[in-house]
Design a protein around this motif. Structure first.
Motif, PDB file in Angstrom:
ATOM      1  N   TYR A 106       0.676  -1.234  -0.051  1.00 12.45           N
ATOM      2  CA  TYR A 106       0.017  -0.079  -0.103  1.00 12.45           C
ATOM      3  C   TYR A 106       0.840   1.167  -0.074  1.00 12.45           C
ATOM      4  CZ  TYR A 106      -4.020   3.019   1.066  1.00 12.45           C
ATOM      5  OH  TYR A 106      -5.093   3.961   0.857  1.00 12.45           O
ATOM      6  N   SER A 107       2.059   1.245   0.550  1.00  9.07           N
ATOM      7  CA  SER A 107       3.019   2.462   0.678  1.00  9.07           C
ATOM      8  C   SER A 107       3.992   2.628  -0.582  1.00  9.07           C
ATOM      9  CB  SER A 107       3.866   2.125   1.793  1.00  9.07           C
ATOM     10  OG  SER A 107       4.906   1.167   1.577  1.00  9.07           O
ATOM     11  N   LYS A 108       3.585   1.586  -1.467  1.00 12.03           N
ATOM     12  CA  LYS A 108       4.481   1.634  -2.718  1.00 12.03           C
ATOM     13  C   LYS A 108       3.602   2.097  -3.896  1.00 12.03           C
ATOM     14  CE  LYS A 108       7.129  -2.492  -1.107  1.00 12.03           C
ATOM     15  NZ  LYS A 108       7.350  -1.844   0.010  1.00 12.03           N
ATOM     16  N   PRO A 109       4.438   2.815  -5.046  1.00  9.96           N
ATOM     17  CA  PRO A 109       3.695   3.174  -6.284  1.00  9.96           C
ATOM     18  C   PRO A 109       3.404   1.824  -7.243  1.00  9.96           C
ATOM     19  CG  PRO A 109       5.889   3.401  -6.479  1.00  9.96           C
ATOM     20  CD  PRO A 109       5.706   2.968  -4.967  1.00  9.96           C
ATOM     21  N   PHE A 110       2.421   1.997  -7.955  1.00 14.73           N
ATOM     22  CA  PHE A 110       2.038   0.787  -9.046  1.00 14.73           C
ATOM     23  C   PHE A 110       3.124   0.803 -10.000  1.00 14.73           C
ATOM     24  CE2 PHE A 110      -0.136  -0.425 -13.034  1.00 14.73           C
ATOM     25  CZ  PHE A 110      -0.480  -1.564 -12.471  1.00 14.73           C
ATOM     26  N   TRP A 111       3.569  -0.257 -10.217  1.00 16.76           N
ATOM     27  CA  TRP A 111       4.805  -0.400 -11.090  1.00 16.76           C
ATOM     28  C   TRP A 111       4.987   0.147 -12.382  1.00 16.76           C
ATOM     29  CZ3 TRP A 111       5.868  -2.936 -15.838  1.00 16.76           C
ATOM     30  CH2 TRP A 111       4.831  -3.579 -16.429  1.00 16.76           C
ATOM     31  N   LYS A 112       3.928   0.620 -12.939  1.00 19.45           N
ATOM     32  CA  LYS A 112       4.092   1.381 -14.127  1.00 19.45           C
ATOM     33  C   LYS A 112       4.450   2.624 -14.150  1.00 19.45           C
ATOM     34  CE  LYS A 112       1.259  -1.917 -16.956  1.00 19.45           C
ATOM     35  NZ  LYS A 112       0.003  -1.911 -18.101  1.00 19.45           N
ATOM     36  N   ASP A 113       3.943   3.210 -12.905  1.00 21.33           N
ATOM     37  CA  ASP A 113       4.106   4.645 -12.448  1.00 21.33           C
ATOM     38  C   ASP A 113       5.545   5.036 -11.922  1.00 21.33           C
ATOM     39  OD1 ASP A 113       1.510   5.002 -13.290  1.00 21.33           O
ATOM     40  OD2 ASP A 113       0.620   4.591 -11.288  1.00 21.33           O
ATOM     41  N   ILE A 114       6.454   3.967 -11.811  1.00 18.82           N
ATOM     42  CA  ILE A 114       7.677   4.338 -11.155  1.00 18.82           C
ATOM     43  C   ILE A 114       8.534   4.922 -12.166  1.00 18.82           C
ATOM     44  CG2 ILE A 114      10.065   3.112 -10.354  1.00 18.82           C
ATOM     45  CD1 ILE A 114       8.304   0.714  -9.115  1.00 18.82           C
ATOM     46  N   PRO A 115       9.231   6.056 -11.660  1.00 24.72           N
ATOM     47  CA  PRO A 115       9.921   6.807 -12.999  1.00 24.72           C
ATOM     48  C   PRO A 115      10.858   6.066 -13.609  1.00 24.72           C
ATOM     49  CG  PRO A 115       9.779   8.053 -10.994  1.00 24.72           C
ATOM     50  CD  PRO A 115       9.101   6.800 -10.602  1.00 24.72           C
ATOM     51  N   LYS A 116      11.263   6.303 -14.935  1.00 31.91           N
ATOM     52  CA  LYS A 116      12.051   5.406 -15.825  1.00 31.91           C
ATOM     53  C   LYS A 116      13.486   5.674 -15.428  1.00 31.91           C
ATOM     54  CE  LYS A 116       8.571   3.678 -18.524  1.00 31.91           C
ATOM     55  NZ  LYS A 116       8.376   2.439 -18.367  1.00 31.91           N
ATOM     56  N   GLU A 117      13.667   6.734 -14.804  1.00 34.10           N
ATOM     57  CA  GLU A 117      15.116   6.840 -14.285  1.00 34.10           C
ATOM     58  C   GLU A 117      15.301   5.961 -13.013  1.00 34.10           C
ATOM     59  OE1 GLU A 117      12.962  10.248 -12.878  1.00 34.10           O
ATOM     60  OE2 GLU A 117      12.763   9.272 -14.492  1.00 34.10           O
ATOM     61  N   SER A 118      14.496   5.434 -12.500  1.00 28.26           N
ATOM     62  CA  SER A 118      14.678   4.803 -11.012  1.00 28.26           C
ATOM     63  C   SER A 118      15.407   3.484 -11.568  1.00 28.26           C
ATOM     64  CB  SER A 118      13.453   4.318 -10.356  1.00 28.26           C
ATOM     65  OG  SER A 118      13.478   3.488  -9.468  1.00 28.26           O
ATOM     66  N   ASP A 119      16.211   2.943 -10.478  1.00 26.74           N
ATOM     67  CA  ASP A 119      16.625   1.642 -10.355  1.00 26.74           C
ATOM     68  C   ASP A 119      15.855   0.574 -10.589  1.00 26.74           C
ATOM     69  OD1 ASP A 119      19.275   2.879  -9.867  1.00 26.74           O
ATOM     70  OD2 ASP A 119      19.236   2.576  -7.801  1.00 26.74           O
ATOM     71  N   TYR A 120      14.662   0.839 -10.358  1.00 32.14           N
ATOM     72  CA  TYR A 120      13.583  -0.406 -10.533  1.00 32.14           C
ATOM     73  C   TYR A 120      13.834  -0.889 -12.033  1.00 32.14           C
ATOM     74  CZ  TYR A 120       9.059  -2.762 -10.918  1.00 32.14           C
ATOM     75  OH  TYR A 120       8.109  -3.607 -11.175  1.00 32.14           O
ATOM     76  N   TRP A 121      14.136   0.083 -13.043  1.00 29.03           N
ATOM     77  CA  TRP A 121      14.008  -0.363 -14.361  1.00 29.03           C
ATOM     78  C   TRP A 121      15.370  -0.679 -14.898  1.00 29.03           C
ATOM     79  CZ3 TRP A 121       9.354  -0.838 -16.467  1.00 29.03           C
ATOM     80  CH2 TRP A 121       8.327  -0.097 -15.906  1.00 29.03           C
ATOM     81  N   VAL A 122      16.445  -0.757 -14.085  1.00 30.31           N
ATOM     82  CA  VAL A 122      17.814  -1.424 -14.241  1.00 30.31           C
ATOM     83  C   VAL A 122      17.755  -2.926 -13.863  1.00 30.31           C
ATOM     84  CG1 VAL A 122      20.441  -1.119 -13.889  1.00 30.31           C
ATOM     85  CG2 VAL A 122      18.771   0.735 -13.888  1.00 30.31           C
ATOM     86  N   ASN A 123      18.428  -3.610 -14.898  1.00 31.12           N
ATOM     87  CA  ASN A 123      18.540  -5.261 -14.392  1.00 31.12           C
ATOM     88  C   ASN A 123      19.837  -5.259 -13.626  1.00 31.12           C
ATOM     89  OD1 ASN A 123      20.423  -5.467 -16.413  1.00 31.12           O
ATOM     90  ND2 ASN A 123      19.078  -6.397 -17.923  1.00 31.12           N
ATOM     91  N   PRO A 124      20.023  -6.748 -13.335  1.00 30.22           N
ATOM     92  CA  PRO A 124      21.206  -6.984 -12.233  1.00 30.22           C
ATOM     93  C   PRO A 124      22.498  -6.707 -13.187  1.00 30.22           C
ATOM     94  CG  PRO A 124      19.630  -8.387 -11.887  1.00 30.22           C
ATOM     95  CD  PRO A 124      19.033  -7.608 -13.149  1.00 30.22           C
ATOM     96  N   SER A 125      22.542  -6.802 -14.677  1.00 28.06           N
ATOM     97  CA  SER A 125      23.809  -6.523 -15.030  1.00 28.06           C
ATOM     98  C   SER A 125      23.975  -5.180 -15.613  1.00 28.06           C
ATOM     99  CB  SER A 125      23.545  -6.992 -16.717  1.00 28.06           C
ATOM    100  OG  SER A 125      22.505  -6.340 -17.455  1.00 28.06           O
ATOM    101  N   GLY A 126      23.182  -4.203 -15.024  1.00 35.82           N
ATOM    102  CA  GLY A 126      23.338  -2.804 -15.338  1.00 35.82           C
ATOM    103  C   GLY A 126      22.604  -2.047 -16.262  1.00 35.82           C
ATOM    104  N   GLN A 127      22.011  -2.945 -17.389  1.00 38.46           N
ATOM    105  CA  GLN A 127      21.584  -2.480 -18.559  1.00 38.46           C
ATOM    106  C   GLN A 127      19.939  -2.014 -18.317  1.00 38.46           C
ATOM    107  OE1 GLN A 127      22.108  -5.154 -21.620  1.00 38.46           O
ATOM    108  NE2 GLN A 127      24.662  -5.084 -21.349  1.00 38.46           N
ATOM    109  N   LEU A 128      19.557  -1.140 -19.152  1.00 41.69           N
ATOM    110  CA  LEU A 128      18.201  -0.724 -18.913  1.00 41.69           C
ATOM    111  C   LEU A 128      17.280  -1.841 -19.535  1.00 41.69           C
ATOM    112  CD1 LEU A 128      18.319   3.087 -19.765  1.00 41.69           C
ATOM    113  CD2 LEU A 128      17.828   2.046 -17.773  1.00 41.69           C
ATOM    114  N   TRP A 129      16.106  -2.080 -19.088  1.00 44.89           N
ATOM    115  CA  TRP A 129      15.182  -2.867 -19.791  1.00 44.89           C
ATOM    116  C   TRP A 129      14.841  -2.300 -21.037  1.00 44.89           C
ATOM    117  CZ3 TRP A 129      14.541  -7.738 -18.121  1.00 44.89           C
ATOM    118  CH2 TRP A 129      14.831  -7.893 -16.774  1.00 44.89           C
TER     119      TRP A 129
END
Length: 436
Positions: free
Chosen positions: A413-436
């Motif tokens: 409940y305290s978290k944003p919906f996943w699609k709304d997370i800003p694209k510059e966030s680490d959320y969108w970086v995979n473990p290899s360090g590349q953007l999805w």
């Protein structure tokens, strides 16, 4: 020259209009808006907002502006209470590993809105240092302790009066006053023959002596016994009216082996008198110490416990205890009002263990908060023998805060919906360090 003048003007503006250049500062870190706040310590039972700053309660009141907080959560439709306090648990998981093995505190606390657990005598003076290093210092949950009057702790030592070391218990309590809240006795000589060493009240008398010397309450797990030879009866009446002091805690208060209900169906008047005189009656549900045949008629006649606790250990986490809120829900289903069960689970146990700074949403107190949902339907609850009841209420935990931080939020409940997370966030970086 033109460049230097631009820098100079920027510096002037920074001092003249700091808010335009500095990150916005909020009055509060978080506000919980629109929840029904129940805070018995302050007589609050109404829809209000709760503001958190750093690790403490900053304000409780109506209509706190959302713009005052870095983050605001709408908890309308939920109950907001102080973090619950369970004063009878067994947490020494590296030491007590038998059939009724200890549990790991963090695995059962926050998910049921509990922020403080009190270990009830699993450790003794000889084993407390290990308990502190293995449990108290490692858990995120706040852990306090009653230490066993038997120096080794909770095992066969509880049967040996030679190990009831009063002075050592008192010295240990004085060394750790922020953790040790009192002393505990349990399981003493319930079916063996008495002798010169094993006298009827050896354990209780040693316990009371330690409590008196240290000016701390004691918790008593007790079993009445009939007279034996020249030894007198070890009676329930003598325990609660003569042996115990005001502020001492009798746990397992609705157990089947206590004369709670008389043959005529009325509550034992000794209990009501002892409670009136200040003795504490605690639930301590456990795997064998709570029956509806005692609890239901007692509650209907006005005999309520001072505090609700679980006696959580490995033999009851899959039932009949499960967790703190399951036990609390049993009392709701027996007709105890919600505000009353919250009182029995927050401010009352806090006072019983002499930590009145806990169990409250007072401004300045630690921001330990439970956000709870009350469901209505048809629910079944089992006791520790062969009985059950059905009720129409069940309380579940939605979110828990400990020292101002969210420690339980399974619905995100305290978290944003996943699609709304800003694209510059680490959320969108995979473990290899590349953007999805």
């Amino acid at each position: 020259m033109k460049h230097l003048r631009t820098v100079f003007l920027m510096v002037i503006c920074l001092y003249a209009f700091p808010c335009a250049y500095a990150q916005q500062e909020y009055r509060y870190d978080m506000v919980l808006k629109g929840g029904h706040v129940i805070d018995p310590a302050n007589g609050v039972n109404a829809v209000m907002d709760v503001a958190i700053k750093d690790s403490t309660i900053a304000f409780v009141g109506a209509n706190i502006p959302a713009t005052d907080a870095a983050k605001t959560l709408d908890v309308s439709g939920y109950y907001v209470t102080p973090g619950l306090i369970d004063i009878h648990t067994h947490l020494f998981y590296t030491f007590f590993t038998g059939a009724a093995r200890s549990i790991i505190a963090d695995d059962f606390s926050f998910s049921s809105g509990v922020t403080t657990m009190v270990d009830a005598g699993t450790s003794g003076a000889d084993s407390f240092e290990k308990f502190k290093s293995d449990v108290v210092d490692r858990m995120q949950t706040r852990v306090l302790a009653f230490i066993n009057i038997a120096s080794p702790g909770m095992n066969e030592a509880e049967q040996d009066p030679m190990l009831f070391d009063v002075q050592k218990a008192v010295a240990t309590a004085r060394k750790y006053p922020d953790i040790i809240v009192g002393f505990k006795t349990a399981h003493y000589w319930t079916n063996q023959d008495y002798d010169e060493l094993h006298t009827p009240w050896a354990s209780v008398d040693s316990l009371i002596k330690a409590g008196t010397l240290a000016n701390l309450p004691v918790m008593i797990d007790f079993f009445p016994r009939q007279p034996q030879g020249t030894y007198p009866e070890r009676s329930y009446r003598e325990l609660i009216l003569k042996k115990m002091r005001p502020g001492d805690i009798h746990t397992h208060c609705y157990a089947r082996h206590f004369p709670v209900i008389r043959e005529d169906g009325t509550v034992n008047p000794d209990i009501l008198e002892a409670q009136k005189q200040g003795r504490i009656f605690d639930v301590g549900h456990g795997a064998g110490s709570f029956v509806f045949r005692n609890a239901v008629p007692a509650i209907r006649q006005g005999y309520l416990p001072n505090s609700i606790s679980t006696d959580l250990h490995g033999a009851n986490t899959n039932g009949p205890v499960v967790n703190m809120l399951n036990v609390v829900s049993k009392f709701l289903s027996m007709g105890v009002p919600l505000e009353t069960v919250i009182r029995m689970s927050t401010v009352n146990p806090a006072k019983e263990v002499k930590h009145p700074e806990l169990g409250t949403l007072s401004v300045g107190s630690m921001a330990d908060i439970a956000v709870l949902k009350l469901y209505e339907g048809e629910f079944g609850y089992a006791d520790t023998s062969a009985g059950k009841i059905t009720g129409n209420k069940k309380l579940l935990c939605f979110m828990t805060f400990f020292k101002g931080k969210i420690v339980f939020d399974p619905a995100g409940y305290s978290k944003p919906f996943w699609k709304d997370i800003p694209k510059e966030s680490d959320y969108w970086v995979n473990p290899s360090g590349q953007l999805w």
